[in-house]
Design a protein around this motif. Structure first.
Motif, PDB file in Angstrom:
ATOM      1  N   MET A 301       0.828  -1.207   0.000  1.00 54.12           N
ATOM      2  CA  MET A 301       0.000   0.000   0.000  1.00 54.12           C
ATOM      3  C   MET A 301       0.863   1.258   0.000  1.00 54.12           C
ATOM      4  N   CYS A 302       1.992   1.219   0.731  1.00 51.20           N
ATOM      5  CA  CYS A 302       2.872   2.394   0.790  1.00 51.20           C
ATOM      6  C   CYS A 302       3.319   2.788  -0.614  1.00 51.20           C
ATOM      7  N   ASP A 303       3.467   1.781  -1.499  1.00 54.28           N
ATOM      8  CA  ASP A 303       3.942   2.080  -2.847  1.00 54.28           C
ATOM      9  C   ASP A 303       2.911   2.850  -3.666  1.00 54.28           C
ATOM     10  N   GLU A 304       1.635   2.699  -3.318  1.00 52.22           N
ATOM     11  CA  GLU A 304       0.651   3.470  -4.093  1.00 52.22           C
ATOM     12  C   GLU A 304       0.141   4.699  -3.335  1.00 52.22           C
ATOM     13  N   CYS A 305       0.664   4.865  -2.114  1.00 48.99           N
ATOM     14  CA  CYS A 305       0.239   6.022  -1.318  1.00 48.99           C
ATOM     15  C   CYS A 305       1.006   7.268  -1.768  1.00 48.99           C
ATOM     16  N   PRO A 306       0.315   8.377  -1.990  1.00 54.60           N
ATOM     17  CA  PRO A 306       1.011   9.579  -2.470  1.00 54.60           C
ATOM     18  C   PRO A 306       1.760  10.323  -1.359  1.00 54.60           C
ATOM     19  N   ILE A 329       2.365  14.203   3.780  1.00 55.81           N
ATOM     20  CA  ILE A 329       3.380  13.583   4.650  1.00 55.81           C
ATOM     21  C   ILE A 329       2.836  12.263   5.195  1.00 55.81           C
ATOM     22  N   CYS A 330       3.687  11.260   5.176  1.00 54.59           N
ATOM     23  CA  CYS A 330       3.305   9.929   5.669  1.00 54.59           C
ATOM     24  C   CYS A 330       2.644  10.028   7.050  1.00 54.59           C
ATOM     25  N   LEU A 331       1.560   9.283   7.225  1.00 51.97           N
ATOM     26  CA  LEU A 331       0.842   9.348   8.500  1.00 51.97           C
ATOM     27  C   LEU A 331       1.676   8.778   9.642  1.00 51.97           C
ATOM     28  N   MET A 332       2.455   7.747   9.336  1.00 48.96           N
ATOM     29  CA  MET A 332       3.333   7.183  10.374  1.00 48.96           C
ATOM     30  C   MET A 332       4.332   8.242  10.837  1.00 48.96           C
ATOM     31  N   ASP A 333       4.819   9.041   9.903  1.00 49.13           N
ATOM     32  CA  ASP A 333       5.749  10.113  10.259  1.00 49.13           C
ATOM     33  C   ASP A 333       5.071  11.141  11.170  1.00 49.13           C
ATOM     34  N   LEU A 337      -0.703   5.417  13.532  1.00 47.87           N
ATOM     35  CA  LEU A 337      -0.402   4.032  13.177  1.00 47.87           C
ATOM     36  C   LEU A 337      -1.115   3.667  11.874  1.00 47.87           C
ATOM     37  N   CYS A 338      -0.348   3.338  10.851  1.00 45.52           N
ATOM     38  CA  CYS A 338      -0.906   3.069   9.524  1.00 45.52           C
ATOM     39  C   CYS A 338      -0.370   1.721   9.059  1.00 45.52           C
ATOM     40  N   LEU A 339      -1.264   0.844   8.611  1.00 40.22           N
ATOM     41  CA  LEU A 339      -0.845  -0.510   8.239  1.00 40.22           C
ATOM     42  C   LEU A 339      -0.396  -0.627   6.782  1.00 40.22           C
ATOM     43  N   GLY A 340      -0.178   0.508   6.144  1.00 45.54           N
ATOM     44  CA  GLY A 340       0.268   0.492   4.750  1.00 45.54           C
ATOM     45  C   GLY A 340       1.493  -0.372   4.486  1.00 45.54           C
ATOM     46  N   PRO A 341       2.510  -0.350   5.376  1.00 40.77           N
ATOM     47  CA  PRO A 341       3.723  -1.123   5.069  1.00 40.77           C
ATOM     48  C   PRO A 341       3.472  -2.632   4.988  1.00 40.77           C
TER      49      PRO A 341
HETATM   50  S1  SF4 Z   1       2.703   4.259   6.152  1.00 37.15           S
HETATM   51 FE1  SF4 Z   1       0.641   4.801   5.468  1.00 37.15          FE
HETATM   52  S2  SF4 Z   1       0.687   7.014   5.146  1.00 37.15           S
HETATM   53 FE2  SF4 Z   1       2.807   6.298   5.243  1.00 37.15          FE
HETATM   54  S3  SF4 Z   1       3.381   5.965   3.116  1.00 37.15           S
HETATM   55 FE3  SF4 Z   1       2.656   4.011   3.929  1.00 37.15          FE
HETATM   56  S4  SF4 Z   1       0.495   3.942   3.430  1.00 37.15           S
HETATM   57 FE4  SF4 Z   1       1.159   6.077   3.192  1.00 37.15          FE
END
Ligand code: SF4
Ligand code: SF4
Ligand code: SF4
Length: 431
Positions: A301-306, A329-333, A337-341
């Motif tokens: 998911m992170c790969d398609e997240c802008p 900006i990345c939500l984790m940053d 807590l984002c499960l994208g990775p």
């Molecule tokens: S962790 Fe979430 S917000 Fe951050 S890049 Fe991945 S998907 Fe996007």
């Protein structure tokens, strides 16, 4: 005291504080609700009288027969003529069944908007409990394989779900596990974490929830009533489906041809799946290989997240409502807590684009079975270990990690049905 002992102790104290806060909030909410209730009764009385007045006015001003009824009569294309190889009558048989589902997957079928008319063109809907008739006996009376396509949403958590899933498998050429509950267990599978299984769940639902507790206290004070699966009435035996202790995915019960993940699946995926079936039935185009998961990518998911990711160290976890979420900006940053990775791509980053964290509904990436464990690892790699402390600061890590409320429920919100964890068990012998 070991690291884990310290962590659990810390979590216990955090949870106790949360419970105290929740109790206070509940009492405040009850007071507020009582006030709102009184206000609502006053408003309802006023609305009622206004509506009665308006109805009287309407009777006097609208003469009978002056309101036109609009009937929508869509023109169906004859796909049987347009496309070669169409089945007799030009239509396939389509069944859509919900097992332990919330109904969102059924609604998602309607997300195809006007293309729903194409579904009407190409298919006789032989069963769709949420929208059309078609009973179990009708399906049982069909020949094996007479249904071309069956979509099953929801997990299998009772005897009726299992019976219908087996019956539909027998009668269908193509069976699709539709939606994350069907593919991976989804939220229903979180019930597998209830140690005493179905008895504990039924007992809680029918005696402990506020409305049921009130009902039992009023009507069955001495012996609370919990629904039985069989009752001998004068007219004959009445039965209810038997709830299972363990919630299963569809492919833990029957052979599944294709998987469509998502909670619910995205409209693009539904269109893609239907097109594949239409192309196969009417134009002889080969279907994807059996077992294909439709609508996913090979990346995360992170790969398609802008959002731009800098892998900033996590020093505290925050809920989205606690943060003024910054664009781009990345939500984790930002501490969310984002499960994208640990989630497979395919949805187009629907949630993170609007500032909400990915909860992982598309399931794990291709090389990973345990989405939850994968996410634990991703989080661990971002903890401030070795940054400003050359030696791991246990207390600091424990404080940060204990802020994650319900980690098992969060990291396995959609995939517990397929997890190696399987079930919660009770330790005995004072362990
Ligand atoms: S962790 Fe979430 S917000 Fe951050 S890049 Fe991945 S998907 Fe996007
Ligand atoms: S996958 Fe989501 S939308 Fe579909 S039934 Fe399960 S909870 Fe509902
Ligand atoms: S962003 Fe995550 S939770 Fe949201 S739809 Fe996509 S996979 Fe599901």
């Amino acid at each position: 005291m070991s690291f884990l002992d310290k962590l659990f102790k810390k979590k216990e104290s955090v949870e106790n504080k949360a419970k105290d806060a929740a109790n206070k909030a509940e009492n405040a909410a009850k007071d507020a609700a009582a006030k709102v209730d009184n206000a609502a009764k006053n408003v309802a009385a006023k609305v009622d009288s206004a509506v009665k007045g308006a109805a009287e006015d309407a009777k006097q001003t609208v003469a009978p027969g002056t309101v036109e009824k609009v009937i929508h009569e869509p023109k169906f294309a004859d796909l049987g003529e347009l496309l070669p190889g169409a089945p007799a009558g030009g239509k396939i048989n389509l069944a859509i069944y919900w097992a332990a589902a919330c109904g969102g997957c059924d609604v998602s079928v309607l997300d195809v908007n006007e293309r729903i008319l194409t579904i009407g063109d190409m298919a006789n809907i032989v069963m769709w409990p949420v929208a059309a008739d078609g009973k179990e006996k009708d399906i049982a009376a069909m020949e094996d394989g007479e249904i071309t396509l069956t979509l099953i949403s929801g997990a299998v958590r009772n005897s009726e779900n299992e019976h219908m899933v087996r019956l539909l498998r027998q009668k269908s050429k193509i069976l699709v596990a539709y939606g994350t509950c069907a593919c991976l267990g989804g939220s229903p599978a979180l019930a597998n974490l209830v140690v005493e299984g179905k008895d504990e769940i039924l007992n809680y639902v029918y005696t402990k929830t506020p409305t049921s507790a009130d009902f039992q206290q009023t009507y069955h004070k001495d012996k609370p009533v919990i629904p039985q699966t069989s009752y001998q009435a004068p007219e004959g035996e009445l039965t209810l489906p038997v709830l299972y202790d363990t919630v299963k995915t569809v492919d833990q019960v029957v052979d599944v041809d294709y998987y469509v993940p998502g909670c619910p699946p995205q409209q693009e995926t539904i269109s893609q799946m239907l097109k594949a079936v239409v192309d196969f039935v009417y134009a002889g185009v080969a279907l994807p290989p059996k077992g294909t998961t439709i609508g996913i990518t090979t990346k995360t998911m992170c790969d398609e997240c802008p959002r731009k990711k800098s892998n900033a160290r996590i020093t505290e976890f925050l809920e989205p409502y606690q943060v003024n979420v910054k664009d781009g900006i990345c939500l984790m940053d930002q501490g969310i807590l984002c499960l994208g990775p640990s989630t497979i791509g395919g949805c187009g980053a629907k949630c993170t684009r609007v500032g909400q964290p990915c909860r992982g509904c598309y399931g794990p990436t291709a090389d990973v079975q345990e989405q939850g464990a994968s996410m634990f690892t991703a989080v661990a790699s971002l903890l401030p270990i070795l940054d400003d402390d050359p030696i791991c600061d246990e207390e600091k890590i424990i404080k940060i990690v204990s802020e994650i409320r319900d980690p098992l429920g969060y990291f396995y919100a959609f995939t517990l049905g397929k997890s190696l964890i399987k079930k919660a068990v009770k330790e005995t012998g004072g362990q």
